[in-house]
Design a protein around this motif. Structure first.
Motif, PDB file in Angstrom:
ATOM      1  N   ARG A 184     -19.253  12.583  52.275  1.00 13.09           N
ATOM      2  CA  ARG A 184     -20.015  13.838  52.295  1.00 13.09           C
ATOM      3  C   ARG A 184     -19.129  15.016  51.905  1.00 13.09           C
ATOM      4  O   ARG A 184     -19.554  15.898  51.158  1.00 13.09           O
ATOM      5  CB  ARG A 184     -20.646  14.065  53.670  1.00 13.09           C
ATOM      6  N   VAL A 185     -17.897  15.039  52.384  1.00 13.84           N
ATOM      7  CA  VAL A 185     -16.973  16.121  52.043  1.00 13.84           C
ATOM      8  C   VAL A 185     -16.678  16.101  50.544  1.00 13.84           C
ATOM      9  O   VAL A 185     -16.675  17.153  49.883  1.00 13.84           O
ATOM     10  CB  VAL A 185     -15.670  16.012  52.869  1.00 13.84           C
ATOM     11  N   PHE A 243     -12.679   5.233  40.781  1.00 13.67           N
ATOM     12  CA  PHE A 243     -11.595   6.132  40.426  1.00 13.67           C
ATOM     13  C   PHE A 243     -11.860   6.769  39.064  1.00 13.67           C
ATOM     14  O   PHE A 243     -11.696   7.985  38.886  1.00 13.67           O
ATOM     15  CB  PHE A 243     -10.282   5.350  40.426  1.00 13.67           C
ATOM     16  N   PHE A 244     -12.308   5.964  38.101  1.00 11.68           N
ATOM     17  CA  PHE A 244     -12.579   6.485  36.756  1.00 11.68           C
ATOM     18  C   PHE A 244     -13.705   7.517  36.773  1.00 11.68           C
ATOM     19  O   PHE A 244     -13.645   8.522  36.062  1.00 11.68           O
ATOM     20  CB  PHE A 244     -12.910   5.362  35.784  1.00 11.68           C
ATOM     21  N   THR A 245     -14.736   7.281  37.582  1.00 16.87           N
ATOM     22  CA  THR A 245     -15.834   8.247  37.687  1.00 16.87           C
ATOM     23  C   THR A 245     -15.317   9.568  38.242  1.00 16.87           C
ATOM     24  O   THR A 245     -15.657  10.641  37.727  1.00 16.87           O
ATOM     25  CB  THR A 245     -16.959   7.695  38.581  1.00 16.87           C
ATOM     26  N   LEU A 246     -14.481   9.504  39.260  1.00 19.74           N
ATOM     27  CA  LEU A 246     -13.910  10.736  39.820  1.00 19.74           C
ATOM     28  C   LEU A 246     -13.032  11.458  38.809  1.00 19.74           C
ATOM     29  O   LEU A 246     -13.055  12.688  38.720  1.00 19.74           O
ATOM     30  CB  LEU A 246     -13.127  10.430  41.092  1.00 19.74           C
ATOM     31  N   LEU A 247     -12.261  10.699  38.030  1.00 20.35           N
ATOM     32  CA  LEU A 247     -11.444  11.310  36.984  1.00 20.35           C
ATOM     33  C   LEU A 247     -12.307  12.015  35.948  1.00 20.35           C
ATOM     34  O   LEU A 247     -11.977  13.120  35.499  1.00 20.35           O
ATOM     35  CB  LEU A 247     -10.575  10.263  36.292  1.00 20.35           C
ATOM     36  N   ARG A 248     -13.404  11.401  35.570  1.00 17.85           N
ATOM     37  CA  ARG A 248     -14.313  12.012  34.590  1.00 17.85           C
ATOM     38  C   ARG A 248     -14.887  13.324  35.128  1.00 17.85           C
ATOM     39  O   ARG A 248     -14.951  14.324  34.422  1.00 17.85           O
ATOM     40  CB  ARG A 248     -15.457  11.057  34.257  1.00 17.85           C
ATOM     41  N   ASP A 254     -12.602  20.650  35.266  1.00 17.27           N
ATOM     42  CA  ASP A 254     -11.291  21.242  34.983  1.00 17.27           C
ATOM     43  C   ASP A 254     -10.524  21.540  36.266  1.00 17.27           C
ATOM     44  O   ASP A 254      -9.986  22.631  36.456  1.00 17.27           O
ATOM     45  CB  ASP A 254     -11.444  22.502  34.123  1.00 17.27           C
ATOM     46  N   VAL A 255     -10.522  20.550  37.166  1.00 17.01           N
ATOM     47  CA  VAL A 255      -9.762  20.649  38.416  1.00 17.01           C
ATOM     48  C   VAL A 255      -8.950  19.371  38.580  1.00 17.01           C
ATOM     49  O   VAL A 255      -9.354  18.307  38.114  1.00 17.01           O
ATOM     50  CB  VAL A 255     -10.672  20.845  39.651  1.00 17.01           C
ATOM     51  N   PRO A 256      -7.809  19.468  39.245  1.00 17.80           N
ATOM     52  CA  PRO A 256      -7.063  18.249  39.536  1.00 17.80           C
ATOM     53  C   PRO A 256      -7.878  17.350  40.470  1.00 17.80           C
ATOM     54  O   PRO A 256      -8.553  17.835  41.385  1.00 17.80           O
ATOM     55  CB  PRO A 256      -5.800  18.754  40.247  1.00 17.80           C
ATOM     56  N   LEU A 257      -7.803  16.065  40.234  1.00 11.76           N
ATOM     57  CA  LEU A 257      -8.531  15.117  41.087  1.00 11.76           C
ATOM     58  C   LEU A 257      -8.158  15.325  42.557  1.00 11.76           C
ATOM     59  O   LEU A 257      -9.019  15.242  43.439  1.00 11.76           O
ATOM     60  CB  LEU A 257      -8.227  13.679  40.649  1.00 11.76           C
ATOM     61  N   ALA A 258      -6.901  15.620  42.805  1.00 15.94           N
ATOM     62  CA  ALA A 258      -6.450  15.830  44.186  1.00 15.94           C
ATOM     63  C   ALA A 258      -7.224  16.932  44.899  1.00 15.94           C
ATOM     64  O   ALA A 258      -7.417  16.874  46.115  1.00 15.94           O
ATOM     65  CB  ALA A 258      -4.955  16.136  44.194  1.00 15.94           C
ATOM     66  N   VAL A 276     -10.410  15.231  46.283  1.00 20.83           N
ATOM     67  CA  VAL A 276     -10.306  14.149  47.269  1.00 20.83           C
ATOM     68  C   VAL A 276      -9.342  14.448  48.417  1.00 20.83           C
ATOM     69  O   VAL A 276      -9.110  13.591  49.258  1.00 20.83           O
ATOM     70  CB  VAL A 276      -9.905  12.814  46.598  1.00 20.83           C
ATOM     71  N   ARG A 277      -8.797  15.622  48.468  1.00 13.09           N
ATOM     72  CA  ARG A 277      -7.819  15.941  49.532  1.00 13.09           C
ATOM     73  C   ARG A 277      -8.390  15.790  50.902  1.00 13.09           C
ATOM     74  O   ARG A 277      -9.492  15.717  51.210  1.00 13.09           O
ATOM     75  CB  ARG A 277      -7.236  17.334  49.325  1.00 13.09           C
TER      76      ARG A 277
END
Length: 77
Positions: free
Chosen positions: A15-16, A58-63, A69-73, A76-77
């Motif tokens: 949810r986050v 992981f690939f979906t989140l990267l896309r 235009d944000v770092p994946l971190a 998901v932090r």
């Protein structure tokens, strides 16, 4: 390390994650349509991710991160 007795914590994190994606998408004034098309994912998947009801790859989140235009971190932090 103590393990939780159930997976509720996973649902909380989902949810986050969905909230962060939706917030960033809104901040960038993108519709779900624009994000899903530019990320190359289905609208249904994006809707479920934003609702916290999908376990994205992981690939979906990267896309998604790339289109936003944000770092994946940051998502998901």
């Amino acid at each position: 390390m103590h393990q939780p007795e159930d997976d509720a914590w996973l649902n909380d994190h989902a949810r986050v994650l969905g909230d962060r994606i939706r917030t960033e998408r809104s901040r960038r004034k993108l519709t779900q349509e624009q994000l899903h098309l530019n990320a190359g994912i289905s609208r249904d998947v994006l809707q479920r991710i934003e609702a916290g009801r999908h376990n994205p790859t992981f690939f979906t989140l990267l896309r998604i991160a790339r289109v936003l235009d944000v770092p994946l971190a940051d998502l998901v932090r």
